[in-house]
Design a protein around this motif. Structure first.
Motif, PDB file in Angstrom:
ATOM      1  N   ASP A 234       0.945  -1.252   0.061  1.00 14.91           N
ATOM      2  CA  ASP A 234      -0.082   0.030  -0.179  1.00 14.91           C
ATOM      3  C   ASP A 234       0.833   1.355  -0.078  1.00 14.91           C
ATOM      4  O   ASP A 234       0.392   2.337  -0.691  1.00 14.91           O
ATOM      5  CB  ASP A 234      -0.841   0.037   1.236  1.00 14.91           C
ATOM      6  CG  ASP A 234      -2.132  -0.814   1.015  1.00 14.91           C
ATOM      7  OD1 ASP A 234      -2.220  -1.411  -0.248  1.00 14.91           O
ATOM      8  OD2 ASP A 234      -2.621  -1.255   2.179  1.00 14.91           O
ATOM      9  N   ARG A 237       2.157   1.958  -3.423  1.00 16.70           N
ATOM     10  CA  ARG A 237       1.067   2.499  -4.378  1.00 16.70           C
ATOM     11  C   ARG A 237       1.081   3.931  -4.103  1.00 16.70           C
ATOM     12  O   ARG A 237       0.852   4.800  -4.707  1.00 16.70           O
ATOM     13  CB  ARG A 237      -0.362   1.636  -4.126  1.00 16.70           C
ATOM     14  CG  ARG A 237      -0.145   0.441  -4.443  1.00 16.70           C
ATOM     15  CD  ARG A 237      -1.575  -0.516  -4.219  1.00 16.70           C
ATOM     16  NE  ARG A 237      -1.334  -1.922  -4.492  1.00 16.70           N
ATOM     17  CZ  ARG A 237      -1.333  -2.815  -3.690  1.00 16.70           C
ATOM     18  NH1 ARG A 237      -1.906  -2.222  -2.217  1.00 16.70           N
ATOM     19  NH2 ARG A 237      -1.451  -4.014  -3.909  1.00 16.70           N
ATOM     20  N   TYR A 247       1.483   3.176 -12.795  1.00 19.35           N
ATOM     21  CA  TYR A 247       2.146   2.297 -12.198  1.00 19.35           C
ATOM     22  C   TYR A 247       1.556   0.777 -12.527  1.00 19.35           C
ATOM     23  O   TYR A 247       0.383   0.676 -12.823  1.00 19.35           O
ATOM     24  CB  TYR A 247       2.384   2.173 -10.829  1.00 19.35           C
ATOM     25  CG  TYR A 247       1.356   2.019 -10.009  1.00 19.35           C
ATOM     26  CD1 TYR A 247       0.784   0.859  -9.545  1.00 19.35           C
ATOM     27  CD2 TYR A 247       0.638   3.175  -9.471  1.00 19.35           C
ATOM     28  CE1 TYR A 247      -0.554   0.821  -8.863  1.00 19.35           C
ATOM     29  CE2 TYR A 247      -0.543   3.187  -8.663  1.00 19.35           C
ATOM     30  CZ  TYR A 247      -1.168   1.660  -8.104  1.00 19.35           C
ATOM     31  OH  TYR A 247      -2.118   1.811  -7.499  1.00 19.35           O
ATOM     32  N   GLU A 249       1.786  -3.576 -10.972  1.00 18.38           N
ATOM     33  CA  GLU A 249       2.248  -4.435 -10.205  1.00 18.38           C
ATOM     34  C   GLU A 249       2.845  -5.778 -10.682  1.00 18.38           C
ATOM     35  O   GLU A 249       2.071  -6.415 -11.435  1.00 18.38           O
ATOM     36  CB  GLU A 249       1.311  -4.487  -9.045  1.00 18.38           C
ATOM     37  CG  GLU A 249       0.813  -3.188  -8.262  1.00 18.38           C
ATOM     38  CD  GLU A 249      -0.427  -3.452  -7.297  1.00 18.38           C
ATOM     39  OE1 GLU A 249      -0.623  -4.661  -6.892  1.00 18.38           O
ATOM     40  OE2 GLU A 249      -0.874  -2.384  -6.764  1.00 18.38           O
TER      41      GLU A 249
END
Length: 371
Positions: A234, A237, A247, A249
């Protein structure tokens, strides 16, 4: 140095600008006119200046065409994209790295320059420079600049540790990349330095990120989520959101390119996301990968068959499509699988998992059914 590139791309013709995601589709007549006029000393035509003003806010009125636009000739092949590993060496020693042995070896400049010309001659418009860590390669500045001069849109995959260096910033602001993708290995020094096994790595990353952001370079982030840093997902992010950066992941760790399993222990099982079913790709047909020694393969994973691009050139690449098709056939541990149509990895990647003796659930969503 040119501001724009006019080039064939697959079955169309594009006008693009380095550092901008926007592209203009050119009618064949306009592209043909540009190819004929490119070697003259004439000014940019009014229609072209109107297009660039509307799209990028750039006026070419009164500019010489040959100075403002790099006009790429047609290629006998349909390759639009490629990636090039300058060197497998790296200043980090990441636990999850799929390269395995990070050897510092690659081409000297005369061969590397010939390689770049061959990549251009194949029709490549988008070129990704990667490694290892490409920006620690001693010939990175020359390689990047020549690729830019040859009319390619260059993306750099980097850990960001060298982005703040004055010479690097000067080069990238003078000749803008199409994109810089920064890998993020954690939100704190403890997690970041732990994963990379380099003290001070997080500090270098943040310094590079801030320098690129202040220089308004086109940056996006690749969030690498592993067992070591998953608790900071988190926060990673939030870092991207704080800088207003796009972005992606990455949670699935791959075996090494040699089929080694040492990387798999870094995976965070609770953070794995379902992959979409594999529906095929154009690797080897409209895209190819080049390793540090100039060997062209279908992609970074499917390296079993490769072509010496420097010696064989564009003519050799004509064989790559057939080689890629043969590697995509399901053989070995997947022979006879009745569920292969919904597999979530390609055959070359499944082969690496099998060679690494990875648990079936790491790469096959039918693990329970098959077992």
């Amino acid at each position: 140095m040119h501001e724009l590139i006019a080039a064939p791309y697959l079955d169309t013709f594009l006008l693009v600008r380095p550092g901008s995601p926007k592209a203009v589709r050119l009618p064949f007549a306009e592209y043909s006119w540009l190819t004929r006029a490119a070697d003259t000393d004439g000014d940019c035509p009014t229609w072209l200046s109107n297009v660039t003003r509307r799209t990028w806010g750039v006026s070419l009125t009164g500019r010489r065409l040959r100075q403002a636009v790099a006009v790429r000739p047609p290629s006998p092949l349909r390759y639009g994209r490629a990636s090039y590993e300058l060197n497998l060496g790296c200043n980090y020693d990441c636990e999850h790295c799929y390269l395995g042995l990070k050897e510092f070896s690659g081409l000297e400049w005369p061969e590397r320059e010939r390689l770049l010309y061959a990549i251009q001659a194949a029709g490549v418009l988008w070129l990704q420079l990667t490694g290892g860590e490409p920006m620690i390669d001693r010939l990175f500045p020359e390689t990047y600049q020549r690729a830019h001069e040859l009319g390619m849109l260059v993306e750099i995959l980097t850990n960001g540790s060298r982005l703040a260096a004055p010479k690097s910033l000067a080069l990238l602001t003078r000749h803008r990349p199409n994109k810089i993708t920064l890998s993020v290995y954690g939100a704190t020094a403890e997690a970041y330095d732990g994963l990379t096994r380099r003290r001070g790595a997080h500090h270098m990353f943040m310094k590079g990120l801030n320098a690129a952001h202040e220089a308004e370079l086109p940056v996006d982030l690749a969030l690498i989520i592993t067992r070591r840093n998953a608790h900071e997902a988190d926060a990673m992010r939030a870092l991207a959101d704080r800088y207003g950066l796009p972005y992606r992941e990455y949670t699935h760790m791959s075996p090494t390119i040699y089929g080694g399993a040492e990387t798999l222990a870094s995976q965070a099982p609770d953070h794995l996301t379902d992959r979409d079913p594999f529906r095929g790709c154009n690797a080897g047909h409209t895209f190819f990968h080049v390793d540090p020694h100039g060997m062209a393969s279908m992609c970074k994973v499917g390296r079993d068959k490769a072509i010496p691009l420097i010696t064989e050139g564009v003519e050799g690449l004509a064989r790559l499509g057939g080689m890629a098709d043969s590697l995509m056939l399901r053989t070995g541990g997947c022979t006879g699988c009745q569920l292969s149509g919904t597999c979530r990895v390609c055959r070359p990647l499944a082969k690496l998992y099998q060679e690494a003796k990875a648990p079936l659930n790491r790469y096959c969503q039918h693990a329970e059914t098959r077992s």
